[in-house]
Design an enzyme around this catalytic site. Structure first.
Site, PDB file in Angstrom:
ATOM      1  CB  SER A  35      -4.044   3.335  -3.124  1.00  0.00           C
ATOM      2  OG  SER A  35      -2.892   3.653  -3.868  1.00  0.00           O
ATOM      3  CD  GLU A 171      -7.109  -3.871  -6.088  1.00  0.00           C
ATOM      4  OE1 GLU A 171      -7.171  -2.914  -6.907  1.00  0.00           O
ATOM      5  OE2 GLU A 171      -7.070  -3.702  -4.858  1.00  0.00           O
TER       6      GLU A 171
HETATM    7  O1  KIV Z   1      -4.848   3.038  -6.470  1.00  0.00           O
HETATM    8  C1  KIV Z   1      -4.045   2.106  -6.514  1.00  0.00           C
HETATM    9  O2  KIV Z   1      -3.023   2.082  -5.828  1.00  0.00           O
HETATM   10  C2  KIV Z   1      -4.344   0.994  -7.411  1.00  0.00           C
HETATM   11  C3  KIV Z   1      -3.543  -0.251  -7.242  1.00  0.00           C
HETATM   12  C4  KIV Z   1      -3.992  -0.969  -6.040  1.00  0.00           C
HETATM   13  C5  KIV Z   1      -3.571  -1.111  -8.447  1.00  0.00           C
HETATM   14  O3  KIV Z   1      -5.219   1.080  -8.215  1.00  0.00           O
END
Ligand code: KIV
Length: 253
Positions: A35, A171
């Site tokens: 993310s 998720e």
């Molecule tokens: O990349 C991320 O932050 C994630 C979370 C949303 C679980 O995979």
């Protein structure tokens, strides 16, 4: 923690300052999530994140973390074959300092997960809304709402556990499905937009501090009314542990 029914409090972390604060606040599991492509790099997907990015940010987090488990995402296109996955998982451990790696996908990853775990690297699975498949899914929306998709997701979860995964992130799936999968698995299930009954919760730290432009339904701004970021992080950990977060308004039917 699953056995003793203690909820597991998880957050993303991408740098040393946040990692230190989160570790001190009692966060159990720091996820160096891809993310970061969205919240740090400003992209509208996670797809441009590279192994170099992930190693760099994992190194920043592992430099200061003394207590929490560090889980690092394997970026898009870094685990296309079992051999490629093993090499890249190894780099996140040896160069980044992660203690576990996370991969998005279901039963198609069985051989990959077997190989990585046979080499002593713990694996976390990720099912439901899998952002690396965004162009296939067609949008950031709740997954597995049909009976057929829910059945497939549960089969995938069992396949990941059987392959050797030691943890699973779910998720954006209906709360009842997440509860059913959590009961069915021996490994801990960490939810994000997956209801109240998972073994733990994870949020993107920038979401729960209100830094991101749009607050997802499943998140909450823990900085509101707080004196400091440290205070907000401690409140998040407490609320997950005492089951006041997530509330019904943060979940999907
Ligand atoms: O990349 C991320 O932050 C994630 C979370 C949303 C679980 O995979």
């Amino acid at each position: 923690m699953k056995t003793s029914a203690e909820k597991i409090a998880c957050l993303t972390a991408y740098d040393a300052s946040f990692a230190r604060l989160e570790d001190e606040a009692g966060v159990d599991f720091l996820l160096v999530g891809d993310s970061l492509g969205m919240v740090l790099q400003g992209s509208d997907t996670t797809l441009k994140v590279t192994m170099a990015d992930m190693i760099y940010h994992t190194r920043l987090v592992s430099a200061v973390t003394t207590r929490a488990i560090i889980v690092s995402d394997m970026p898009f296109m870094s685990y296309n074959t079992p051999a490629q996955a093993l090499g890249n998982a190894g780099r996140l451990i040896t160069e980044g300092g992660a203690q576990m790696v996370k991969l998005e996908g279901g039963s198609e990853l069985t051989e990959t997960i077997k190989l990585i775990t046979q080499h002593g690297i713990p694996v976390c699975g990720h099912l439901g809304l899998t952002p690396q498949s965004i162009h296939k899914i067609g949008g950031y929306r709740v997954q597995a709402r049909s009976n057929e998709a829910a059945k497939k997701l549960k089969e995938d979860a069992v396949a990941l556990q059987q392959a050797g995964a030691e943890c699973l992130v779910l998720e954006c799936v209906p709360a009842a499905l997440a509860a059913d999968i959590t009961r069915a698995l021996e490994i801990p299930v960490i939810g994000i937009g997956a209801g109240t009954d998972c073994d733990g919760q994870v949020l993107v730290v920038y979401d729960m501090l209100g830094i991101t432009a749009r607050q997802p339904k499943f998140s909450k701004n823990f900085l509101t009314g707080k004196e400091s970021v440290a205070d907000a992080l401690r409140t998040y950990v407490e609320d997950v542990k005492n089951k006041t977060f997530p509330a019904a308004i943060h979940t999907y039917d």
